[in-house]
Design a protein around this motif. Sequence first.
Motif, PDB file in Angstrom:
ATOM      1  N   GLY A  53       4.202 -12.926  -5.107  1.00  8.78           N
ATOM      2  CA  GLY A  53       5.042 -11.836  -5.557  1.00  8.78           C
ATOM      3  C   GLY A  53       4.208 -10.692  -6.098  1.00  8.78           C
ATOM      4  O   GLY A  53       3.232 -10.920  -6.823  1.00  8.78           O
ATOM      5  N   LEU A  54       4.543  -9.472  -5.735  1.00  8.96           N
ATOM      6  CA  LEU A  54       3.819  -8.282  -6.168  1.00  8.96           C
ATOM      7  C   LEU A  54       4.791  -7.231  -6.674  1.00  8.96           C
ATOM      8  O   LEU A  54       5.971  -7.236  -6.316  1.00  8.96           O
ATOM      9  N   ALA A  55       4.280  -6.338  -7.498  1.00  3.75           N
ATOM     10  CA  ALA A  55       5.071  -5.209  -7.984  1.00  3.75           C
ATOM     11  C   ALA A  55       4.270  -3.933  -7.792  1.00  3.75           C
ATOM     12  O   ALA A  55       3.074  -3.890  -8.119  1.00  3.75           O
ATOM     13  N   ALA A  56       4.900  -2.910  -7.251  1.00  2.56           N
ATOM     14  CA  ALA A  56       4.241  -1.625  -7.011  1.00  2.56           C
ATOM     15  C   ALA A  56       5.105  -0.522  -7.594  1.00  2.56           C
ATOM     16  O   ALA A  56       6.283  -0.409  -7.281  1.00  2.56           O
ATOM     17  N   GLY A  57       4.511   0.282  -8.458  1.00  3.26           N
ATOM     18  CA  GLY A  57       5.250   1.362  -9.081  1.00  3.26           C
ATOM     19  C   GLY A  57       4.432   2.035 -10.160  1.00  3.26           C
ATOM     20  O   GLY A  57       3.190   2.052 -10.086  1.00  3.26           O
ATOM     21  N   PRO A  58       5.075   2.599 -11.165  1.00  3.15           N
ATOM     22  CA  PRO A  58       4.339   3.298 -12.226  1.00  3.15           C
ATOM     23  C   PRO A  58       3.363   2.372 -12.927  1.00  3.15           C
ATOM     24  O   PRO A  58       3.568   1.156 -13.002  1.00  3.15           O
TER      25      PRO A  58
ATOM     26  N   THR B  15       0.835  -1.193   0.000  1.00  5.23           N
ATOM     27  CA  THR B  15       0.000   0.000   0.000  1.00  5.23           C
ATOM     28  C   THR B  15       0.872   1.245   0.000  1.00  5.23           C
ATOM     29  O   THR B  15       2.050   1.210   0.369  1.00  5.23           O
ATOM     30  N   ALA B  16       0.249   2.341  -0.405  1.00  8.29           N
ATOM     31  CA  ALA B  16       0.888   3.646  -0.257  1.00  8.29           C
ATOM     32  C   ALA B  16       0.802   4.049   1.216  1.00  8.29           C
ATOM     33  O   ALA B  16       0.007   3.500   1.982  1.00  8.29           O
ATOM     34  N   PRO B  17       1.607   5.001   1.664  1.00 12.71           N
ATOM     35  CA  PRO B  17       1.556   5.428   3.070  1.00 12.71           C
ATOM     36  C   PRO B  17       0.175   5.879   3.525  1.00 12.71           C
ATOM     37  O   PRO B  17      -0.153   5.761   4.712  1.00 12.71           O
ATOM     38  N   ASP B  18      -0.647   6.396   2.588  1.00 11.88           N
ATOM     39  CA  ASP B  18      -1.986   6.832   2.981  1.00 11.88           C
ATOM     40  C   ASP B  18      -2.987   5.688   3.031  1.00 11.88           C
ATOM     41  O   ASP B  18      -4.167   5.893   3.309  1.00 11.88           O
ATOM     42  N   GLY B  19      -2.525   4.466   2.773  1.00 14.06           N
ATOM     43  CA  GLY B  19      -3.390   3.302   2.859  1.00 14.06           C
ATOM     44  C   GLY B  19      -3.994   2.849   1.553  1.00 14.06           C
ATOM     45  O   GLY B  19      -4.645   1.797   1.506  1.00 14.06           O
TER      46      GLY B  19
ATOM     47  N   PRO C  17      -1.250   4.296  -7.564  1.00 12.62           N
ATOM     48  CA  PRO C  17      -1.119   4.670  -6.153  1.00 12.62           C
ATOM     49  C   PRO C  17       0.308   4.692  -5.627  1.00 12.62           C
ATOM     50  O   PRO C  17       0.651   5.535  -4.809  1.00 12.62           O
ATOM     51  N   CYS C  18       1.163   3.781  -6.078  1.00 15.65           N
ATOM     52  CA  CYS C  18       2.525   3.716  -5.555  1.00 15.65           C
ATOM     53  C   CYS C  18       3.563   4.217  -6.551  1.00 15.65           C
ATOM     54  O   CYS C  18       4.751   3.918  -6.430  1.00 15.65           O
ATOM     55  N   ALA C  19       3.125   5.009  -7.518  1.00 14.87           N
ATOM     56  CA  ALA C  19       4.048   5.443  -8.566  1.00 14.87           C
ATOM     57  C   ALA C  19       5.071   6.445  -8.063  1.00 14.87           C
ATOM     58  O   ALA C  19       6.233   6.408  -8.469  1.00 14.87           O
ATOM     59  N   GLU C  20       4.673   7.332  -7.170  1.00  9.86           N
ATOM     60  CA  GLU C  20       5.563   8.431  -6.791  1.00  9.86           C
ATOM     61  C   GLU C  20       5.760   8.572  -5.284  1.00  9.86           C
ATOM     62  O   GLU C  20       6.292   9.570  -4.822  1.00  9.86           O
ATOM     63  N   THR C  21       5.320   7.593  -4.503  1.00  8.30           N
ATOM     64  CA  THR C  21       5.510   7.680  -3.052  1.00  8.30           C
ATOM     65  C   THR C  21       6.978   7.456  -2.693  1.00  8.30           C
ATOM     66  O   THR C  21       7.696   6.744  -3.388  1.00  8.30           O
ATOM     67  N   THR C  22       7.409   8.064  -1.603  1.00  8.95           N
ATOM     68  CA  THR C  22       8.793   7.870  -1.175  1.00  8.95           C
ATOM     69  C   THR C  22       8.985   6.524  -0.494  1.00  8.95           C
ATOM     70  O   THR C  22      10.116   6.042  -0.376  1.00  8.95           O
ATOM     71  N   SER C  23       7.886   5.924  -0.043  1.00  5.32           N
ATOM     72  CA  SER C  23       7.966   4.619   0.603  1.00  5.32           C
ATOM     73  C   SER C  23       6.682   3.844   0.341  1.00  5.32           C
ATOM     74  O   SER C  23       5.687   4.407  -0.124  1.00  5.32           O
TER      75      SER C  23
END
Length: 442
Positions: free
Chosen positions: A149-154, A123-127, A166-172
């Motif tokens: 296995g999962l992938a989170a990004g652009p 998840t992104a930091p905001d959930g 959702p997880c494209a530009e988060t710092t964590s």
Amino acid sequence: MTSSRTHRTRSGRARTARSLALALLLPAAVLGTGAAAPAVAAEDAPPRLSLPDDVPRLDADDPGAPAALPVGWSRAELGPSDGPGETLYFSYRRQVEGSTVHVAASTPGSAPGAEDGFRLEVTAPDGDSCASDSIVRYEGGGIGLLTLGLAAGPGDPREDDPSAAPCAETTSVRVTVERSAPVVEASSPLWLRVVEESPLSDADDLPSPEEEPETGPVDVDGAARELDGATDVTTAPLLTTGIYRGTVRVGGQTAYRVRLGWGQSVAVEAVVDGLDEDALEEAGAGAGIGVRILDPMLAQRATTTDAVLGSDVTTARAALPAVGYLQRYEAGGPSLPGEHVVLVGSAPGYDGEPTAYPVDVTLRVAVTGPADAAGPPYATEPAFLLGEDQRADEVLLSPDGAGASVARLVTGGALLALGLGSLAGGAVLLRRRGRGQAVSSR
């Protein structure tokens, strides 16, 4: 019985993915008997596979203080249902802005053949959920490694705004592993792996993704070379195009590695000569043979067919589409260059008991397609962060290239046992295409 049915949620278009078949489907499960696999004496147990043991061990049961995941391998303990540690909380801080974070979680379960299962979510930091998946094994389903296995990004670069994921530009990102059905009454060791992939600098002219390959005879010539597999997936023998002869024991499996670059695919065929009546009795009625191809994160992406050993020549096959960046947005998940794992395994017979009978197997391996040395245009080279200050152009099983120190994961039975189905009455091929995994958009 064992269920390898999983459900993944990810942003983007809804797609149907092929089954994540890393749990053992005993013949009893196919026949509907639900019989549990009997224990095997230690001296008779088939060889088992192993994963890295000399890795950080994390305490991650505090939701207010998620454990910091290192890049690379780590370990934790997943607690029993409705008990301490039934949910584990991790966080991973990106080291490359806009990267894709690949996360994998694996467990042999609380005990060989016992009910087990878990859900993995990023998840992104905001959930906001970026990706999720779950897997379950029911009692009597056999001994196997449960892996997600999962992938989170652009998002898909073919879409209008890939950065909207959702997880494209988060710092964590946050990573949660929690118990799902069924109820598990004991703790399970958990292995985690994080690999970070640099973003693209240019998304134009990427090769189109391929359709799911057909499994068929592997067209390769030459004399067979004697080469037994290994139990350590990080240092297993390396295969190239050719013919190899080895042995696998009923109820066990053996591992090889094959290196694939961008644009390359692999097909593997396992051939077993017909067994006489005495050999079939010793192996166990209904014993099977199968091949699996695991990606560098140890998830299955291949199309496979399995078979039951008999008096005639038996073949089992697996085929993987060419490694390509856009393949990750189609059915089957990320397609990454690097060290893939070829597993050759033999499932126990109808009674579910591993006999450790040695089965001689000839492997026909064909790596096809030219390797694209340049690969996709990444913003940062080398593209993959495998460990602290360890970068590479491909995903290696052991970042230092020497093989990690390893330990046995389970005390009985076979780890990463292959899903080999059988039906009463003879050898039946089990086609595994596009089943067992549902994808939905969010």
